[in-house]
Design a protein around this motif. Structure first.
Motif, mmCIF file in Angstrom:
data_model
loop_
_atom_site.group_PDB
_atom_site.id
_atom_site.type_symbol
_atom_site.label_atom_id
_atom_site.label_comp_id
_atom_site.label_asym_id
_atom_site.label_seq_id
_atom_site.Cartn_x
_atom_site.Cartn_y
_atom_site.Cartn_z
ATOM 1 N N TYR A 44 7.894 -9.701 -4.820
ATOM 2 C CA TYR A 44 6.740 -10.034 -3.995
ATOM 3 C C TYR A 44 5.811 -8.825 -3.965
ATOM 4 C CZ TYR A 44 9.809 -13.723 -2.316
ATOM 5 O OH TYR A 44 10.651 -14.792 -2.245
ATOM 6 N N ARG A 45 4.514 -9.085 -4.073
ATOM 7 C CA ARG A 45 3.523 -7.999 -4.036
ATOM 8 C C ARG A 45 2.501 -8.313 -2.952
ATOM 9 N NH1 ARG A 45 1.319 -6.354 -9.476
ATOM 10 N NH2 ARG A 45 1.676 -8.559 -9.783
ATOM 11 N N TYR A 46 2.195 -7.295 -2.144
ATOM 12 C CA TYR A 46 1.184 -7.415 -1.104
ATOM 13 C C TYR A 46 0.145 -6.335 -1.365
ATOM 14 C CZ TYR A 46 -0.967 -7.763 3.508
ATOM 15 O OH TYR A 46 -1.853 -7.958 4.534
ATOM 16 N N ASP A 47 -1.098 -6.711 -1.488
ATOM 17 C CA ASP A 47 -2.187 -5.796 -1.804
ATOM 18 C C ASP A 47 -2.753 -5.197 -0.521
ATOM 19 O OD1 ASP A 47 -4.467 -4.515 -2.752
ATOM 20 O OD2 ASP A 47 -5.043 -6.180 -4.058
ATOM 21 N N LEU A 48 -2.634 -3.871 -0.372
ATOM 22 C CA LEU A 48 -3.216 -3.189 0.780
ATOM 23 C C LEU A 48 -4.673 -2.810 0.536
ATOM 24 C CD1 LEU A 48 -0.291 -0.844 1.889
ATOM 25 C CD2 LEU A 48 -1.154 -2.858 3.084
ATOM 26 N N GLY A 49 -5.130 -2.979 -0.689
ATOM 27 C CA GLY A 49 -6.532 -2.740 -0.998
ATOM 28 C C GLY A 49 -6.828 -1.342 -1.495
ATOM 29 N N GLY A 50 -8.076 -1.131 -1.750
ATOM 30 C CA GLY A 50 -8.564 0.131 -2.260
ATOM 31 C C GLY A 50 -9.659 -0.116 -3.271
ATOM 32 N N ILE A 52 -11.110 2.846 -5.953
ATOM 33 C CA ILE A 52 -10.596 3.629 -7.086
ATOM 34 C C ILE A 52 -9.109 3.907 -6.846
ATOM 35 C CG2 ILE A 52 -10.745 5.828 -8.294
ATOM 36 C CD1 ILE A 52 -13.781 5.739 -7.733
ATOM 37 N N ASP A 53 -8.773 4.339 -5.648
ATOM 38 C CA ASP A 53 -7.374 4.484 -5.254
ATOM 39 C C ASP A 53 -6.926 3.134 -4.702
ATOM 40 O OD1 ASP A 53 -7.647 7.163 -5.861
ATOM 41 O OD2 ASP A 53 -7.965 7.774 -3.783
ATOM 42 N N HIS A 54 -5.672 2.790 -4.918
ATOM 43 C CA HIS A 54 -5.199 1.466 -4.497
ATOM 44 C C HIS A 54 -3.772 1.584 -3.975
ATOM 45 C CE1 HIS A 54 -6.695 -2.711 -4.882
ATOM 46 N NE2 HIS A 54 -5.449 -2.982 -4.586
ATOM 47 N N GLU A 55 -3.407 0.703 -3.043
ATOM 48 C CA GLU A 55 -2.052 0.683 -2.498
ATOM 49 C C GLU A 55 -1.516 -0.740 -2.512
ATOM 50 O OE1 GLU A 55 -1.328 2.860 1.164
ATOM 51 O OE2 GLU A 55 -3.214 3.927 0.887
ATOM 52 N N TRP A 56 -0.225 -0.848 -2.779
ATOM 53 C CA TRP A 56 0.470 -2.124 -2.760
ATOM 54 C C TRP A 56 1.797 -1.959 -2.034
ATOM 55 C CZ3 TRP A 56 -1.844 -0.363 -7.248
ATOM 56 C CH2 TRP A 56 -2.838 -1.181 -7.804
ATOM 57 N N LEU A 57 2.333 -3.073 -1.587
ATOM 58 C CA LEU A 57 3.696 -3.140 -1.078
ATOM 59 C C LEU A 57 4.452 -4.087 -1.993
ATOM 60 C CD1 LEU A 57 2.933 -3.567 2.727
ATOM 61 C CD2 LEU A 57 3.432 -1.450 1.490
ATOM 62 N N TRP A 58 5.632 -3.673 -2.384
ATOM 63 C CA TRP A 58 6.488 -4.506 -3.222
ATOM 64 C C TRP A 58 7.770 -4.813 -2.468
ATOM 65 C CZ3 TRP A 58 6.941 -1.280 -8.365
ATOM 66 C CH2 TRP A 58 5.712 -1.285 -9.042
ATOM 67 N N ARG A 59 8.261 -6.008 -2.642
ATOM 68 C CA ARG A 59 9.630 -6.340 -2.232
ATOM 69 C C ARG A 59 10.349 -6.771 -3.492
ATOM 70 N NH1 ARG A 59 11.274 -11.409 1.395
ATOM 71 N NH2 ARG A 59 12.512 -12.149 -0.349
ATOM 72 N N ILE A 60 11.418 -6.070 -3.809
ATOM 73 C CA ILE A 60 12.210 -6.350 -5.001
ATOM 74 C C ILE A 60 13.569 -6.854 -4.548
ATOM 75 C CG2 ILE A 60 13.215 -5.389 -7.108
ATOM 76 C CD1 ILE A 60 11.112 -3.076 -6.821
ATOM 77 N N ASP A 61 13.882 -8.115 -4.856
ATOM 78 C CA ASP A 61 15.182 -8.684 -4.531
ATOM 79 C C ASP A 61 16.069 -8.501 -5.760
ATOM 80 O OD1 ASP A 61 13.808 -9.438 -2.294
ATOM 81 O OD2 ASP A 61 14.095 -11.590 -2.543
ATOM 82 N N ALA A 112 2.357 10.006 3.244
ATOM 83 C CA ALA A 112 2.027 8.837 4.052
ATOM 84 C C ALA A 112 0.770 9.079 4.883
ATOM 85 C CB ALA A 112 3.193 8.487 4.972
ATOM 86 N N ASP A 113 0.505 10.328 5.224
ATOM 87 C CA ASP A 113 -0.586 10.665 6.130
ATOM 88 C C ASP A 113 -1.917 10.922 5.439
ATOM 89 O OD1 ASP A 113 1.155 10.503 8.305
ATOM 90 O OD2 ASP A 113 1.788 12.573 8.021
ATOM 91 N N SER A 114 -1.889 11.104 4.134
ATOM 92 C CA SER A 114 -3.126 11.382 3.416
ATOM 93 C C SER A 114 -3.088 10.696 2.056
ATOM 94 C CB SER A 114 -3.315 12.891 3.237
ATOM 95 O OG SER A 114 -2.316 13.407 2.372
ATOM 96 N N ARG A 115 -4.176 10.814 1.350
ATOM 97 C CA ARG A 115 -4.278 10.217 0.029
ATOM 98 C C ARG A 115 -3.215 10.780 -0.901
ATOM 99 N NH1 ARG A 115 -6.402 12.024 -4.741
ATOM 100 N NH2 ARG A 115 -7.289 10.440 -6.122
ATOM 101 N N LEU A 137 3.586 1.634 -2.668
ATOM 102 C CA LEU A 137 3.066 2.218 -3.915
ATOM 103 C C LEU A 137 1.626 2.678 -3.692
ATOM 104 C CD1 LEU A 137 2.739 2.639 -7.027
ATOM 105 C CD2 LEU A 137 2.414 0.202 -7.196
ATOM 106 N N LYS A 138 1.349 3.941 -4.024
ATOM 107 C CA LYS A 138 -0.013 4.483 -3.978
ATOM 108 C C LYS A 138 -0.408 4.876 -5.393
ATOM 109 C CE LYS A 138 -0.223 6.477 0.622
ATOM 110 N NZ LYS A 138 -0.705 7.660 1.333
ATOM 111 N N SER A 139 -1.517 4.339 -5.856
ATOM 112 C CA SER A 139 -2.043 4.685 -7.162
ATOM 113 C C SER A 139 -3.373 5.395 -6.954
ATOM 114 C CB SER A 139 -2.235 3.411 -8.001
ATOM 115 O OG SER A 139 -2.750 3.737 -9.270
ATOM 116 N N ASN A 140 -3.365 6.709 -7.107
ATOM 117 C CA ASN A 140 -4.533 7.536 -6.849
ATOM 118 C C ASN A 140 -5.137 8.060 -8.143
ATOM 119 O OD1 ASN A 140 -3.978 7.293 -4.085
ATOM 120 N ND2 ASN A 140 -2.701 9.125 -4.087
#
Length: 141
Positions: A44-50, A52-61, A112-115, A137-140
């Motif tokens: 499962y993937r949840y897009d936190l947005g962004g 140029i930099d982007h963040e996602w949440l993954w759930r891996i079963d 977690a507190d900054s880019r 996941l943070k992709s900077n």
């Protein structure tokens, strides 16, 4: 009034990712797992947005050996500290506290507190009792 209520319900459902539907594995996970990618029961993937930099949440079963492969492939290190923000992520299936017997891992430069620095950074909590891994996941760039 009914249209407004329907719209607000839709916005809220999207925010908590309800109903959640399994997706295909992302290319980076397929690459790192190789033939073991078939051992992932659901993703499962949840897009936190962004922008140029982007963040996602993954759930891996997946079974513990597959999660261990993810930890190893992404070169994550064990940590005893989970950022408070991790427990407050929006998806309804996201953990709200450390599961019994759970473990946490992070990339060396994850912040977690900054880019944080350029690059891809991961924070993972492994819920061994339910065979799930939760990844921030943070992709900077």
């Amino acid at each position: 009034g009914a249209a407004c209520l329907a719209f607000l319900t839709l916005v809220y459902a999207r925010h908590v990712d309800r109903p959640a539907h399994p997706e295909q594995l992302p290319p980076e996970l397929i690459y790192e797992l190789g033939t073991d990618a078939s051992g992932v029961a659901a993703f499962y993937r949840y897009d936190l947005g962004g922008f140029i930099d982007h963040e996602w949440l993954w759930r891996i079963d997946a079974k513990p050996d597959i999660v261990a492969r993810v930890v190893s492939s992404f070169r994550l290190r064990s940590t005893n500290t989970v950022p408070p923000q991790f427990w407050r992520m929006p998806p309804h299936y996201w953990p709200r506290s450390m599961p019994p017997g759970g473990e946490a891992f992070q990339s060396s430069a994850f912040s977690a507190d900054s880019r944080g620095p350029d690059g891809v950074h991961y924070f993972l909590v492994h819920d061994k009792s339910q065979d799930r891994a939760f990844v921030w996941l943070k992709s900077n760039f």
